[in-house]
Motif scaffolding. Structure first.
Motif, PDB file in Angstrom:
ATOM      1  N   ALA A 101       0.843  -1.203   0.000  1.00 10.32           N
ATOM      2  CA  ALA A 101       0.000   0.000   0.000  1.00 10.32           C
ATOM      3  C   ALA A 101       0.873   1.246   0.000  1.00 10.32           C
ATOM      4  CB  ALA A 101      -0.914   0.011   1.224  1.00 10.32           C
ATOM      5  N   ALA A 102       0.427   2.270  -0.686  1.00  8.67           N
ATOM      6  CA  ALA A 102       1.132   3.548  -0.667  1.00  8.67           C
ATOM      7  C   ALA A 102       0.833   4.270   0.646  1.00  8.67           C
ATOM      8  CB  ALA A 102       0.704   4.411  -1.844  1.00  8.67           C
ATOM      9  N   ALA A 103       1.861   4.868   1.237  1.00  3.83           N
ATOM     10  CA  ALA A 103       1.694   5.631   2.480  1.00  3.83           C
ATOM     11  C   ALA A 103       1.190   7.021   2.118  1.00  3.83           C
ATOM     12  CB  ALA A 103       3.013   5.712   3.236  1.00  3.83           C
ATOM     13  N   LEU A 104      -0.098   7.283   2.362  1.00  2.00           N
ATOM     14  CA  LEU A 104      -0.690   8.583   2.041  1.00  2.00           C
ATOM     15  C   LEU A 104      -0.576   9.573   3.190  1.00  2.00           C
ATOM     16  CD1 LEU A 104      -3.912   7.324   0.203  1.00  2.00           C
ATOM     17  CD2 LEU A 104      -1.655   7.840  -0.751  1.00  2.00           C
ATOM     18  N   ARG A 105      -0.539   9.060   4.408  1.00  2.00           N
ATOM     19  CA  ARG A 105      -0.284   9.885   5.598  1.00  2.00           C
ATOM     20  C   ARG A 105       0.313   8.989   6.667  1.00  2.00           C
ATOM     21  NH1 ARG A 105      -2.129  14.809   7.808  1.00  2.00           N
ATOM     22  NH2 ARG A 105      -3.641  15.062   6.122  1.00  2.00           N
ATOM     23  N   THR A 106       1.507   9.325   7.111  1.00  2.00           N
ATOM     24  CA  THR A 106       2.136   8.531   8.166  1.00  2.00           C
ATOM     25  C   THR A 106       1.398   8.749   9.487  1.00  2.00           C
ATOM     26  OG1 THR A 106       3.700  10.309   8.588  1.00  2.00           O
ATOM     27  CG2 THR A 106       4.392   8.579   7.058  1.00  2.00           C
ATOM     28  N   PRO A 107       1.467   7.814  10.413  1.00  2.00           N
ATOM     29  CA  PRO A 107       0.714   7.932  11.667  1.00  2.00           C
ATOM     30  C   PRO A 107       1.036   9.210  12.431  1.00  2.00           C
ATOM     31  CG  PRO A 107       1.525   5.697  11.399  1.00  2.00           C
ATOM     32  CD  PRO A 107       2.165   6.506  10.319  1.00  2.00           C
ATOM     33  N   VAL A 108      -0.026   9.903  12.827  1.00  2.00           N
ATOM     34  CA  VAL A 108       0.111  11.130  13.619  1.00  2.00           C
ATOM     35  C   VAL A 108      -0.999  11.147  14.671  1.00  2.00           C
ATOM     36  CG1 VAL A 108       1.165  12.493  11.774  1.00  2.00           C
ATOM     37  CG2 VAL A 108      -1.318  12.426  11.986  1.00  2.00           C
ATOM     38  N   TYR A 117      -4.052   8.450  13.822  1.00  2.00           N
ATOM     39  CA  TYR A 117      -4.613   8.110  12.522  1.00  2.00           C
ATOM     40  C   TYR A 117      -3.519   8.132  11.476  1.00  2.00           C
ATOM     41  CZ  TYR A 117      -4.728  13.021  10.849  1.00  2.00           C
ATOM     42  OH  TYR A 117      -4.403  14.287  10.439  1.00  2.00           O
ATOM     43  N   ALA A 118      -3.802   7.458  10.370  1.00  2.00           N
ATOM     44  CA  ALA A 118      -2.898   7.384   9.224  1.00  2.00           C
ATOM     45  C   ALA A 118      -3.759   7.126   8.002  1.00  2.00           C
ATOM     46  CB  ALA A 118      -1.867   6.273   9.418  1.00  2.00           C
ATOM     47  N   ALA A 119      -3.146   7.062   6.822  1.00  2.00           N
ATOM     48  CA  ALA A 119      -3.905   6.773   5.607  1.00  2.00           C
ATOM     49  C   ALA A 119      -3.023   6.036   4.617  1.00  2.00           C
ATOM     50  CB  ALA A 119      -4.454   8.055   4.972  1.00  2.00           C
ATOM     51  N   VAL A 120      -3.612   5.030   3.955  1.00  2.00           N
ATOM     52  CA  VAL A 120      -2.908   4.240   2.948  1.00  2.00           C
ATOM     53  C   VAL A 120      -3.835   4.035   1.750  1.00  2.00           C
ATOM     54  CG1 VAL A 120      -1.462   3.031   4.631  1.00  2.00           C
ATOM     55  CG2 VAL A 120      -3.681   2.052   3.977  1.00  2.00           C
ATOM     56  N   SER A 121      -3.243   3.594   0.649  1.00  2.00           N
ATOM     57  CA  SER A 121      -4.028   3.364  -0.562  1.00  2.00           C
ATOM     58  C   SER A 121      -4.695   2.003  -0.527  1.00  2.00           C
ATOM     59  CB  SER A 121      -3.128   3.461  -1.794  1.00  2.00           C
ATOM     60  OG  SER A 121      -2.146   2.424  -1.778  1.00  2.00           O
ATOM     61  N   GLY A 122      -5.839   1.913  -1.221  1.00  2.00           N
ATOM     62  CA  GLY A 122      -6.512   0.648  -1.452  1.00  2.00           C
ATOM     63  C   GLY A 122      -6.506   0.346  -2.937  1.00  2.00           C
ATOM     64  N   PHE A 123      -7.591  -0.197  -3.451  1.00  6.42           N
ATOM     65  CA  PHE A 123      -7.702  -0.435  -4.891  1.00  6.42           C
ATOM     66  C   PHE A 123      -7.997   0.874  -5.615  1.00  6.42           C
ATOM     67  CE2 PHE A 123     -11.817  -1.098  -2.913  1.00  6.42           C
ATOM     68  CZ  PHE A 123     -12.633  -0.251  -3.667  1.00  6.42           C
ATOM     69  N   GLY A 124      -7.529   0.989  -6.860  1.00  7.89           N
ATOM     70  CA  GLY A 124      -7.789   2.195  -7.638  1.00  7.89           C
ATOM     71  C   GLY A 124      -7.350   3.447  -6.910  1.00  7.89           C
ATOM     72  N   LEU A 126      -9.075   4.604  -4.295  1.00  5.87           N
ATOM     73  CA  LEU A 126      -9.673   4.573  -2.969  1.00  5.87           C
ATOM     74  C   LEU A 126      -8.600   4.700  -1.885  1.00  5.87           C
ATOM     75  CD1 LEU A 126     -12.559   3.918  -1.602  1.00  5.87           C
ATOM     76  CD2 LEU A 126     -11.441   1.773  -1.001  1.00  5.87           C
ATOM     77  N   ARG A 127      -8.951   5.387  -0.812  1.00 13.72           N
ATOM     78  CA  ARG A 127      -8.074   5.577   0.339  1.00 13.72           C
ATOM     79  C   ARG A 127      -8.663   4.847   1.543  1.00 13.72           C
ATOM     80  NH1 ARG A 127      -8.688  10.524   0.449  1.00 13.72           N
ATOM     81  NH2 ARG A 127     -10.164  10.772   2.154  1.00 13.72           N
ATOM     82  N   HIS A 128      -7.793   4.318   2.389  1.00 16.06           N
ATOM     83  CA  HIS A 128      -8.206   3.770   3.675  1.00 16.06           C
ATOM     84  C   HIS A 128      -7.558   4.588   4.779  1.00 16.06           C
ATOM     85  CE1 HIS A 128     -10.233   0.363   1.950  1.00 16.06           C
ATOM     86  NE2 HIS A 128      -9.149  -0.058   1.347  1.00 16.06           N
ATOM     87  N   THR A 129      -8.355   5.396   5.464  1.00 21.30           N
ATOM     88  CA  THR A 129      -7.864   6.062   6.660  1.00 21.30           C
ATOM     89  C   THR A 129      -7.912   5.062   7.804  1.00 21.30           C
ATOM     90  OG1 THR A 129      -8.601   8.247   5.909  1.00 21.30           O
ATOM     91  CG2 THR A 129      -8.254   7.963   8.274  1.00 21.30           C
ATOM     92  N   LEU A 130      -6.851   5.010   8.573  1.00 19.53           N
ATOM     93  CA  LEU A 130      -6.765   4.118   9.727  1.00 19.53           C
ATOM     94  C   LEU A 130      -6.947   4.949  10.983  1.00 19.53           C
ATOM     95  CD1 LEU A 130      -3.565   2.153   8.569  1.00 19.53           C
ATOM     96  CD2 LEU A 130      -5.965   1.600   8.083  1.00 19.53           C
ATOM     97  N   VAL A 131      -7.970   4.630  11.768  1.00 14.04           N
ATOM     98  CA  VAL A 131      -8.272   5.408  12.972  1.00 14.04           C
ATOM     99  C   VAL A 131      -8.268   4.482  14.178  1.00 14.04           C
ATOM    100  CG1 VAL A 131      -9.610   7.121  11.717  1.00 14.04           C
ATOM    101  CG2 VAL A 131     -10.776   5.132  12.691  1.00 14.04           C
ATOM    102  N   THR A 132      -7.956   5.037  15.337  1.00 14.20           N
ATOM    103  CA  THR A 132      -7.941   4.250  16.558  1.00 14.20           C
ATOM    104  C   THR A 132      -9.351   3.807  16.909  1.00 14.20           C
ATOM    105  OG1 THR A 132      -6.012   5.445  17.389  1.00 14.20           O
ATOM    106  CG2 THR A 132      -7.332   4.250  18.999  1.00 14.20           C
ATOM    107  N   ALA A 133      -9.512   2.519  17.173  1.00 14.69           N
ATOM    108  CA  ALA A 133     -10.821   1.994  17.543  1.00 14.69           C
ATOM    109  C   ALA A 133     -11.239   2.516  18.908  1.00 14.69           C
ATOM    110  CB  ALA A 133     -10.778   0.463  17.554  1.00 14.69           C
ATOM    111  N   GLY A 134     -12.534   2.636  19.094  1.00 12.48           N
ATOM    112  CA  GLY A 134     -13.050   3.102  20.374  1.00 12.48           C
ATOM    113  C   GLY A 134     -14.544   3.268  20.314  1.00 12.48           C
ATOM    114  N   ASP A 135     -15.137   3.501  21.458  1.00 11.64           N
ATOM    115  CA  ASP A 135     -16.575   3.709  21.509  1.00 11.64           C
ATOM    116  C   ASP A 135     -16.921   5.081  20.939  1.00 11.64           C
ATOM    117  OD1 ASP A 135     -16.869   1.262  22.771  1.00 11.64           O
ATOM    118  OD2 ASP A 135     -16.688   2.145  24.776  1.00 11.64           O
ATOM    119  N   GLY A 136     -18.132   5.181  20.417  1.00  9.84           N
ATOM    120  CA  GLY A 136     -18.602   6.471  19.941  1.00  9.84           C
ATOM    121  C   GLY A 136     -18.304   6.715  18.486  1.00  9.84           C
TER     122      GLY A 136
END
Length: 353
Positions: A101-108, A117-124, A126-136
């Motif tokens: 996956a391409a690194a679109l945003r390194t973890p900050v 959070y961070a962000a990486v590439s998916g198919f085409g 599309l972007r996948h933002t990675l966020v910390t899991a939690g309630d709410g």
């Protein structure tokens, strides 16, 4: 360390007020937060909406030449980001990048709280933002949000997200499935090759262990006649999310409620229901309701499911929605995928007359 679930889906659109209006007025979503110039985000305007367990974010560019504007020009109104909730964002990011996956945003750190959070590439594109899991509520962390006063739902079903259907270019299906397993720990779940007349399509379902992330990946067979998957790829300008499937407890009630709100669904010929009792046992007392609402049926070894597909409300037909009720069924059999394919083809044939 692997992603757990889809935290939200973000749609980039040409007209955010119209798109958000459809979600609220027609599908029963409720606005929960806004971002834009008033909150310190000058180049775009976003509205986050919630229904049941599903969060959708609608975003419009406020200036040309921005990433949002360029995306909409290429793909039309389309899902640009499927965010994954993760217990460890940095580890999930490292795994995805190691898998290609391409690194679109390194973890900050998130500016709103102590999460990451961070962000990486998916198919085409599309972007996948990675966020910390939690309630709410989890919202795109790269902008300032203003929460809206709590509002009661205005009717309509309160769904969960069952799966995401993705259209891919011919010849990329297996590579994409392997990438998602390596990058996001969503291994192979099932596969089907479907033929409808002179057209054909191949599909692989990938799914994580918790079932919170399920993708139905579909590619057309380019040795056969072109069909609806080819048309989506042309209209969308490449691979993308074709539809979101919303899981509900009572699909007949949901369809009637949504129909009263003006939602247009794909229609099914009456002959389909004439043969339904022979094809799927145990539904004789429900056939009248299913016929009345155009709901389709699929069965696997664990049970059956009921499903229906909306017409696309977007100008280029680049996204629509499915409603699904599972009665023990776990998988995605050939009838499930074939039903969608045939329903879209029937709709096109009727429109062309």
């Amino acid at each position: 360390m692997s992603p757990h679930a889809i935290a939200y889906a973000e749609l980039y659109v040409a007209d955010d007020r119209e798109a958000a209006g459809f979600l609220t007025d027609s599908l029963g979503f409720v606005p929960v937060a806004v971002a834009g110039p008033a909150t310190g985000t000058p180049d775009r305007r976003s509205t986050a909406l919630r229904s049941g367990e599903v969060t959708l974010v609608v975003t419009q560019a406020l200036a040309g030449g921005t990433a949002v504007a360029d995306y909409v020009e290429r793909h039309g109104d389309s899902i640009a980001d499927l965010a994954f909730s993760c217990s460890d964002v940095r580890s999930a990011f490292d795994r995805a990048v190691l898998a290609g996956a391409a690194a679109l945003r390194t973890p900050v750190p998130s500016p709103a709280d102590e999460s990451w959070y961070a962000a990486v590439s998916g198919f085409g594109d599309l972007r996948h933002t990675l966020v910390t899991a939690g309630d709410g509520l989890r919202l795109p962390p790269d902008r300032e949000w203003a929460l809206l006063p709590a509002a009661d739902a205005t009717g309509g079903p309160r769904p969960a997200l069952d799966h995401v259907a993705v259209c891919l270019e011919p010849g990329t299906l297996r590579k994409t499935a392997e990438f998602y397993e390596a990058a996001f720990d969503t291994p192979y779940y099932s596969s089907e090759y479907i033929e409808v007349g002179g057209q054909a399509m191949d599909s692989i379902v990938v799914r994580n262990a918790d079932g919170g992330i399920t993708f139905t990946l579909i590619e057309p067979d380019d040795t056969r006649l072109p069909g609806q998957i080819n048309r989506f790829l042309e209209s969308h300008g490449g691979p993308g999310v074709q539809h979101l499937a919303f899981l509900v407890d009572d699909i007949v009630g949901a369809v009637r409620s949504l129909g009263d709100r003006g939602v247009a669904f794909l229609r099914t010929p009456g002959t389909y229901y004439d043969l339904l009792a022979e094809r799927v046992s145990g539904l004789s007392d429900r056939i009248a309701d299913l016929r009345d609402t155009n709901v389709l049926v699929d069965r696997d070894e664990w049970g059956y499911l009921l499903q229906i597909f909306t017409r696309s409300p977007y100008p280029r037909g680049t996204l629509f929605y499915e409603y699904i009720q599972r009665n023990g069924a776990r998988g995605f059999g050939s009838s499930n995928i074939k039903a969608l394919y045939e329903a879209v083809e029937r709709e096109r044939e009727v429109a062309g007359r």
